[in-house]
Motif scaffolding. Sequence first.
Motif, PDB file in Angstrom:
ATOM      1  N   HIS A 188      -1.792   8.628  -2.667  1.00  0.00           N
ATOM      2  CA  HIS A 188      -2.067   7.187  -2.732  1.00  0.00           C
ATOM      3  C   HIS A 188      -1.816   6.535  -1.378  1.00  0.00           C
ATOM      4  CE1 HIS A 188      -1.866   3.009  -4.050  1.00  0.00           C
ATOM      5  NE2 HIS A 188      -2.520   3.423  -5.128  1.00  0.00           N
ATOM      6  N   ARG A 189      -2.678   5.618  -1.001  1.00  0.00           N
ATOM      7  CA  ARG A 189      -2.584   4.982   0.330  1.00  0.00           C
ATOM      8  C   ARG A 189      -1.312   4.159   0.503  1.00  0.00           C
ATOM      9  NH1 ARG A 189      -7.038   1.617  -1.942  1.00  0.00           N
ATOM     10  NH2 ARG A 189      -6.050  -0.344  -2.489  1.00  0.00           N
ATOM     11  N   SER A 190      -0.732   3.689  -0.587  1.00  0.00           N
ATOM     12  CA  SER A 190       0.498   2.896  -0.489  1.00  0.00           C
ATOM     13  C   SER A 190       1.702   3.721  -0.046  1.00  0.00           C
ATOM     14  CB  SER A 190       0.817   2.246  -1.844  1.00  0.00           C
ATOM     15  OG  SER A 190      -0.181   1.318  -2.184  1.00  0.00           O
ATOM     16  N   LEU A 191       1.602   5.023  -0.116  1.00  0.00           N
ATOM     17  CA  LEU A 191       2.725   5.878   0.267  1.00  0.00           C
ATOM     18  C   LEU A 191       2.925   5.941   1.775  1.00  0.00           C
ATOM     19  CD1 LEU A 191       2.253   8.849  -2.206  1.00  0.00           C
ATOM     20  CD2 LEU A 191       3.832   6.929  -2.388  1.00  0.00           C
ATOM     21  N   VAL A 192       1.944   5.544   2.531  1.00  0.00           N
ATOM     22  CA  VAL A 192       2.031   5.632   3.992  1.00  0.00           C
ATOM     23  C   VAL A 192       3.266   4.897   4.500  1.00  0.00           C
ATOM     24  CG1 VAL A 192       0.915   4.947   6.154  1.00  0.00           C
ATOM     25  CG2 VAL A 192      -0.433   5.961   4.303  1.00  0.00           C
ATOM     26  N   ILE A 193       3.503   3.693   4.031  1.00  0.00           N
ATOM     27  CA  ILE A 193       4.650   2.912   4.504  1.00  0.00           C
ATOM     28  C   ILE A 193       5.962   3.598   4.148  1.00  0.00           C
ATOM     29  CG2 ILE A 193       4.788   1.418   2.461  1.00  0.00           C
ATOM     30  CD1 ILE A 193       5.361   0.194   6.017  1.00  0.00           C
ATOM     31  N   HIS A 194       6.016   4.257   3.018  1.00  0.00           N
ATOM     32  CA  HIS A 194       7.242   4.938   2.600  1.00  0.00           C
ATOM     33  C   HIS A 194       7.511   6.163   3.472  1.00  0.00           C
ATOM     34  CE1 HIS A 194       7.343   2.185  -0.701  1.00  0.00           C
ATOM     35  NE2 HIS A 194       6.119   2.546  -1.034  1.00  0.00           N
ATOM     36  N   PHE A 195       6.458   6.892   3.821  1.00  0.00           N
ATOM     37  CA  PHE A 195       6.627   8.014   4.748  1.00  0.00           C
ATOM     38  C   PHE A 195       7.051   7.508   6.121  1.00  0.00           C
ATOM     39  CE2 PHE A 195       3.945  10.443   1.724  1.00  0.00           C
ATOM     40  CZ  PHE A 195       4.760  11.546   1.597  1.00  0.00           C
ATOM     41  N   TRP A 196       6.484   6.396   6.541  1.00  0.00           N
ATOM     42  CA  TRP A 196       6.846   5.818   7.828  1.00  0.00           C
ATOM     43  C   TRP A 196       8.327   5.447   7.859  1.00  0.00           C
ATOM     44  CZ3 TRP A 196       8.599   0.850   9.001  1.00  0.00           C
ATOM     45  CH2 TRP A 196       8.671   0.571  10.357  1.00  0.00           C
TER      46      TRP A 196
END
Length: 85
Positions: A71-79
Amino acid sequence: LAAQHRTAESLVCSRRALVIADKTLPPQHPRLATCHQNLAQRLREQGLGPQAREHYERALNLFEQTLGANHRSLVIHFWRLDSFT
C-alpha cells in the motif's frame, strides 16, 4: 499538547491512549497502529529513540496487515523507521 510543547504531558496521554486502544480494539485494528505511531513520535521527541523505534515497528506491522504490504501509505512509515539508521 505536543503542539503546545507540553511533551511530557503529551507522552502520558499517548501512553494512556495506547492502553485504552489495546483493551478496546481488535488486535489488528488500524487505530491501534495509529496509537503506536503517535506514542513513537512522543517518545522520539523525548529523546527515547529505542523505545520509539519499537512502536514505529509495531505500527508499521499493523498497517501492513490492515492495508496490505504494498500500500502506498506505508512509504511514510518506512521512511520514519529508516530515519533511525
